[in-house]
Design an enzyme around this catalytic site. Structure first.
Site, PDB file in Angstrom:
ATOM      1  NE  ARG A   1      -2.969   7.424  -2.392  1.00 38.36           N
ATOM      2  CZ  ARG A   1      -3.372   6.344  -3.040  1.00 38.36           C
ATOM      3  NH1 ARG A   1      -3.526   6.376  -4.344  1.00 38.36           N
ATOM      4  NH2 ARG A   1      -3.595   5.219  -2.400  1.00 38.36           N
TER       5      ARG A   1
ATOM      6  CG  HIS B   1      -2.089   0.864   1.106  1.00 40.23           C
ATOM      7  ND1 HIS B   1      -1.999   2.231   1.058  1.00 40.23           N
ATOM      8  CD2 HIS B   1      -3.402   0.573   0.958  1.00 40.23           C
ATOM      9  CE1 HIS B   1      -3.209   2.737   0.899  1.00 40.23           C
ATOM     10  NE2 HIS B   1      -4.081   1.754   0.832  1.00 40.23           N
TER      11      HIS B   1
END
Ligand SMILES: Cc1cc2nc3c(=O)[nH]c(=O)nc-3n(C[C@H](O)[C@H](O)[C@H](O)COP(=O)(O)OP(=O)(O)OC[C@H]3O[C@@H](n4cnc5c(N)ncnc54)[C@H](O)[C@@H]3O)c2cc1C
Length: 493
Positions: A282, A259
């Site tokens: 994000r 990740h």
């Protein structure tokens, strides 16, 4: 001192694979089920999950007129697996997904009413709970595990033993197993007690190996060494070793999902286990900076962003627009935990913070002019005035030098191990030319469903689908005759 217990079914690991396994075993006639977990309480990584669990053709999808089908879901999963997934397992996963979600809702007493379309899926099928009445997000993994643990406690046939680490699994003379475990002492100064279980069948539900640096170095040497992990330190891959001692086949151990954004806590920058900074940060428009400059399309795939980070931390920068869309309450929580710095007004203050450093995210030579230019170029691309140099085409938020910022230092981290013990569609552990009679595996300890890449929401689902199958089949195991039959089938493949 060694005490001996006996069981029909012994489930090793009390996460989302183990809990349904124990329930189904009892449901299908096992009168003595032991569920063992080395941690002080059950839950494992399952309790950390926040995105949700997948299902195709569920109650919630029908209520919201969301079109989906098991075959569409299976195709998405196979595509994501890049040719490495076992189609037979994926078929079971997709076809039993709706009943798995219904099982969780019924047994854990949670309402999985919110359905979102996560990355890589071609339909909205990732299910979680609605936010709490005070607006705070509901921790879906935690709630499911707590609900199932409560349900298990009501079932007389199941005994839960926590604080007990299984260290060995051996064949018995009569076709069953001997399980050895170290039980943590109840008081300081006492020694751990070794206990043995004589059991007819075993379900391995011990999770993955993301927290075991030695196993990662052995099986996935292509990864940067000593990466932190989003997993708890219980994710040591002990189930692989136990299965291997009985000749089990292990597959895809080199397939490890990283990740890109785990929070680096400036108060404890070297902690191996890190809190996940979710994709949605994000997704709602945060940008990533290294040395004061953007370096990647923040909406690229996890693998693309990890590669662009080159093993280095980055500063994740949100502004008020991003915070409002993401969830102000959660950002406040991150702020309180020291994982994010919030309320940074204007680019001068942002530059000051970067010069002083946030954990390892330090940029001594950053300038206000440079940062202003960087944000200006981003916003010009967001407005369509010129193309983004990093190829970003979707801009959830614009940035200005006068914004109020919330920032975090983030690092790539090991998130999920796709490989594991090979199982067949009945959750039997496979070894060359057949199966290990009476041995089952489910959840992250197993391999074959996800292939080269796990889709969001598929792990919780895999746990429930194959955990249920493992528990049921372990309870109904008819002994070596059944295994001979299976071996004959395998030898024809
Ligand atoms: C931060 C985070 C967020 C995630 N979010 C999602 C999500 O939203 N959706 C999704 O699908 N997936 C998600 N995942 C992945 C998913 O949570 C896990 O892959 C899954 O829950 C694994 O379940 P499991 O039952 O196989 O293992 P676990 O839940 O980890 O349980 C394994 C248990 O086995 C015990 N154990 C291990 N070895 C032994 C031993 N030798 N003796 C006794 N006990 C032992 C451990 O103590 C542990 O409690 C997330 C993972 C993380 C880390």
């Amino acid at each position: 001192m060694s005490a001996i217990r006996s069981a029909d079914v012994t489930v090793i690991g009390g996460g989302l694979a183990g809990l349904p396994a124990a329930l189904e075993a009892a449901q299908h006639g096992a009168t003595r089920v032991l569920l063992i977990d080395k941690s002080p309480r059950v839950g494992g990584n399952s309790a950390k999950a926040t995105s949700g669990i997948n299902g195709a053709n569920t109650r919630a999808q029908a209520g919201q007129h969301l079109a989906d089908s098991p075959s569409l879901f299976a195709n998405d999963t196979l595509r994501s697996g890049q040719g490495r997934s076992d189609p037979a397992l994926v078929d079971v996963l997709a076809n039993e997904s709706a009943s798995a979600v219904a099982f969780v809702e019924h047994e854990a007493k949670v309402a999985l009413d919110v359905v979102v379309q996560a990355g890589g899926h071609s339909a909205a099928r990732t299910h979680r709970e609605a936010p709490r009445s005070d607006g705070k997000p509901a921790p879906v993994g935690w709630d499911i595990v707590q609900g199932l643990a409560k349900r298990v406690a009501e079932v007389e046939a199941v005994e839960v033993v926590t604080g007990a680490t299984v260290t060995a699994l051996e064949r018995d003379d009569d076709g069953g197993f001997h399980v050895r475990m170290d039980v943590k002492p109840k008081a300081d100064g006492q020694q751990a007690e070794v206990q043995e279980i004589k059991t007819r069948t075993v379900v391995l539900a011990t999770g993955g190996f993301s927290a075991n640096a030695a196993l990662l170095a052995k099986y996935a040497p292509h990864l940067p060494a000593q990466l932190p992990t989003t997993n708890g330190d219980w994710a040591q891959g002990e189930g692989l070793v136990l299965a291997q001692s009985l000749g089990a086949t292990l597959i895809d151990l080199d397939q490890v999902q990283l990740h890109p954004t785990a929070f680096v806590d400036p108060a404890d920058p070297n902690a191996r286990t890190k809190f996940l900074a979710p994709e949605a940060l994000r997704g709602h428009g945060s940008i990533l900076l290294q040395h004061g400059r953007r370096f990647t399309n923040e909406l690229g795939t996890r693998a693309q962003i990890v590669a662009a980070m080159a093993g280095q931390p980055a500063l994740l920068v949100a502004n008020d627009a991003v915070v409002a869309k993401f969830d102000p309450a959660v950002i406040r929580f991150y702020g309180k935990r020291g994982l994010m710095r919030t309320g940074i007004v204007g680019v001068d203050a942002l530059a000051d913070l970067m010069r002083n450093g946030l954990g390892p995210c330090v940029v001594p030579d950053v300038t206000v002019a440079g940062l202003t230019a960087e944000l200006g170029a981003y916003t010009a691309a967001a407005k369509g005035e010129k193309p983004d140099v990093l190829g970003k085409t979707v801009f959830p938020a614009e940035f200005r030098a006068t914004d109020t910022f919330a920032v975090a230092c983030v690092t790539p981290a090991v998130h999920y191990t796709m490989g594991g013990v090979r199982i067949d569609k009945d959750a039997r552990v496979v070894r060359n030319g057949g199966v290990v009679p009476g041995l089952y595996a489910a959840g992250e300890v197993s391999g074959g469903v996800h292939g080269a890449n796990r889709l969001a929401g598929n792990s919780l689902l895999e746990c429930v689908v194959f955990g249920r199958r493992a528990g049921k089949n372990a309870a109904l195991f008819r002994g070596v005759e059944e295994s001979k039959h299976v071996a004959a089938r395998w030898s024809k493949l």
